[in-house]
Design an enzyme around this catalytic site. Structure first.
Site, short mmCIF file in Angstrom:
data_model
loop_
_atom_site.label_atom_id
_atom_site.label_comp_id
_atom_site.label_asym_id
_atom_site.label_seq_id
_atom_site.Cartn_x
_atom_site.Cartn_y
_atom_site.Cartn_z
N HIS A 147 0.83 -1.22 0.00
CA HIS A 147 0.00 0.00 0.00
C HIS A 147 0.86 1.27 0.00
O HIS A 147 0.42 2.31 0.47
CB HIS A 147 -0.94 0.05 1.20
CG HIS A 147 -1.68 -1.23 1.46
ND1 HIS A 147 -2.94 -1.47 0.96
CD2 HIS A 147 -1.33 -2.35 2.15
CE1 HIS A 147 -3.34 -2.68 1.35
NE2 HIS A 147 -2.38 -3.24 2.06
N GLU A 179 9.73 8.47 -16.86
CA GLU A 179 8.33 8.86 -17.11
C GLU A 179 7.88 8.39 -18.49
O GLU A 179 6.73 7.98 -18.68
CB GLU A 179 8.18 10.37 -17.00
CG GLU A 179 8.38 10.89 -15.58
CD GLU A 179 8.50 12.41 -15.57
OE1 GLU A 179 7.48 13.07 -15.39
OE2 GLU A 179 9.62 12.92 -15.77
N LYS A 183 15.97 21.74 -10.80
CA LYS A 183 15.28 20.50 -11.17
C LYS A 183 16.16 19.47 -11.86
O LYS A 183 17.07 19.81 -12.61
CB LYS A 183 14.11 20.83 -12.10
CG LYS A 183 13.00 21.59 -11.41
CD LYS A 183 12.04 20.66 -10.75
CE LYS A 183 10.95 20.28 -11.72
NZ LYS A 183 9.93 19.49 -11.07
N SER A 220 15.06 21.60 -16.07
CA SER A 220 13.89 22.40 -16.39
C SER A 220 14.36 23.72 -16.98
O SER A 220 15.39 24.25 -16.58
CB SER A 220 13.09 22.65 -15.11
OG SER A 220 12.33 23.84 -15.25
#
Ligand code: ARG
Length: 468
Positions: A157, A291, A284, A278
């Protein structure tokens, strides 16, 4: 002007829109090598069975070799008016060698031709994908061995559950990928029947030798029913299904990398080579490759769905709907191949943050099960009672904001008077993982042995491929 290949009964050529919807050359030109291999096998067989002369066969074979060189040199002009790869090649063969070219299509139809081409393509690509999966497994097994005793939190979980090792986590994916590879292997074995010689749908009256063409093209034998051989695409569906399941595994690993690399988790660092910056936020470091592996699975599942839908209502045998099988298959397989390559690179470079993982592993009362097990083992409590007592101790620690091993013996004895100091020996995460020695458990010794077993098995896979 009517079509050169099939226009005998036609007065006029096709409407422009007809040509556009009908043509597949833009994508099926990818099958040129398989198409030529199939044609060469067919040609040799026709000559051996005295269906065409040796002289014609010789000219055809030479012409096909010339076409291969032209295509590979980028000198071949593909024509949409000629619809597909089969007719583009045959038309060029006619230009090169004249009327003998027209004999190649004896005892053959585009229906068995495309069935054999596509099987060869799917089979070759499945072989490449299996090798790529094995390469990723090996990188994961290497990581597992290097981190056989790097402790990390195991989750259910996404809540801290029990400590495990980073190596054990890597080996979980090695197991999944092994099943992925075997799914391709099983599908490959089932698909390996040669449809060539089925002709349009009913077989042929020419005395052909289907065993010969099957052998030459590396099939186990000829397909046994002509209608089935030109009508089904289940071999593609099986491989797309294997691809979709494998892509889902990669996507789950990618999701973990995204979580691990976040500033909140800091479990692992992705290399510069597989991260991006970024354009506005200088701090970043985005896990774009992970992804994209997670995102691209949509296309692969989509391809499987699309082809299932294309096939679901088709009467036997061939229908032109089936031409829709190719673009999505090409895309799905090349997407999986790219995803495997990206994941292999990411895992190779991945640096788990040992200190942070160790710290996180101890959070969330992750050794509560070890405490309960101690009560069972040492005091003979039924597990349910031990579970209850441990729950009370967790609540106490939580209330006072401390870890389980920071509780005083007296506090523990208030819950269960027979507890002794010995209990503290099982509350460390190191002790917890070391004790999980059951088959398949996370104990570092287990993980080391499993990682070595995988390294050997996968080196064997690579060797066998080199030899073949
Ligand atoms: N381009 C076609 C395909 O991919 C080849 C088979 C065409 N056969 C036919 N009878 N029109 O399916």
């Amino acid at each position: 002007m009517s079509n050169k290949m099939w226009g005998g009964r036609f007065g006029a050529g096709p409407n422009e829109i007809m040509e556009e919807i009908n043509a597949s050359i833009e994508f099926d030109k990818q099958l040129y090598a398989q198409d030529i291999a199939g044609s060469k096998a067919h040609c040799r067989m026709l000559a051996k069975c005295d269906i065409i002369s040796d002289e014609d066969a010789e000219q055809i074979l030479q012409g096909l070799d010339t076409i291969t060189s032209e295509i590979e040199a980028g000198e071949f002009t593909f024509s949409r008016a000629l619809e597909d790869i089969h007719m583009n090649i045959e038309a060029r063969l006619t230009e090169l060698i004249g009327p003998a070219a027209g004999r190649l299509h004896t005892a053959r139809s585009r229906n068995d031709q495309v069935a054999v081409d596509f099987r060869l393509y799917v089979r070759d690509t499945a072989d490449d994908l299996m090798a790529q999966i094995a390469a990723l497994q090996l990188v994961l097994a290497d990581k597992a061995l290097a981190h056989a005793d790097t402790i990390m939190p195991g989750f259910t979980h996404l809540q801290s559950a029990q400590p495990v090792t980073f190596g054990h986590h890597c080996l979980a994916y090695v197991e999944m990928l092994e099943r992925d590879r075997n799914r391709f292997k099983d599908a490959r074995a089932r698909m390996n029947q040669c449809p060539l010689g089925t002709a349009a749908l009913a077989g042929t009256s020419f005395p052909i030798d289907r065993e010969m063409t099957a052998r030459e093209l590396g099939f186990d034998g000829p397909s046994r029913n002509s209608l089935d051989a030109v009508a089904d695409r289940d071999f593609v569906l099986e491989c797309l299904s294997a691809a979709a399941i494998s892509a889902v595994h990669l996507s789950r690993l990618a999701e973990e990398l995204v979580i691990w690399a976040s500033a909140q988790f800091r479990f692992a660092k992705l290399s510069d080579g597989f991260s991006t910056g970024s354009s506005i936020m200088p701090q970043k470091r985005n896990p774009d490759a992970a992804e994209l592996v997670r995102g691209k699975v949509g296309r692969i599942i989509g391809a499987l769905n699309s082809l299932l839908v294309v096939m679901k209502g088709l009467p036997l045998t061939y229908s032109k709907d089936m031409q829709e099988d190719k673009e999505l298959t090409f895309d799905a397989f090349s997407t999986l191949s790219l995803s495997l390559a990206a994941m292999t690179g990411m895992i190779e470079d991945l640096e788990p943050n040992k200190e942070r993982l160790r710290e996180a592993a101890a959070e969330g009362f992750s050794t509560a099960t070890d405490l309960a097990d101690w009560l069972v083992r040492e005091l003979g409590l039924p597990f349910r009672d031990a579970h209850h007592a441990t729950g009370a101790l967790v609540a106490l620690a939580e209330k006072t904001g401390i870890m389980l091993d920071e509780l005083k013996l007296a506090q523990m004895q208030a819950v269960e008077p027979r507890i002794t100091n010995d209990i503290f020996s099982v509350l460390s995460v190191e002790n917890s993982v070391a004790s999980r020695t059951s088959i398949g458990g996370t104990a570092p010794d287990n993980v080391r042995a499993e990682a070595k077993r995988w390294q050997e098995a996968l080196a064997d896979v690579a060797n066998r491929r080199e030899q073949s």
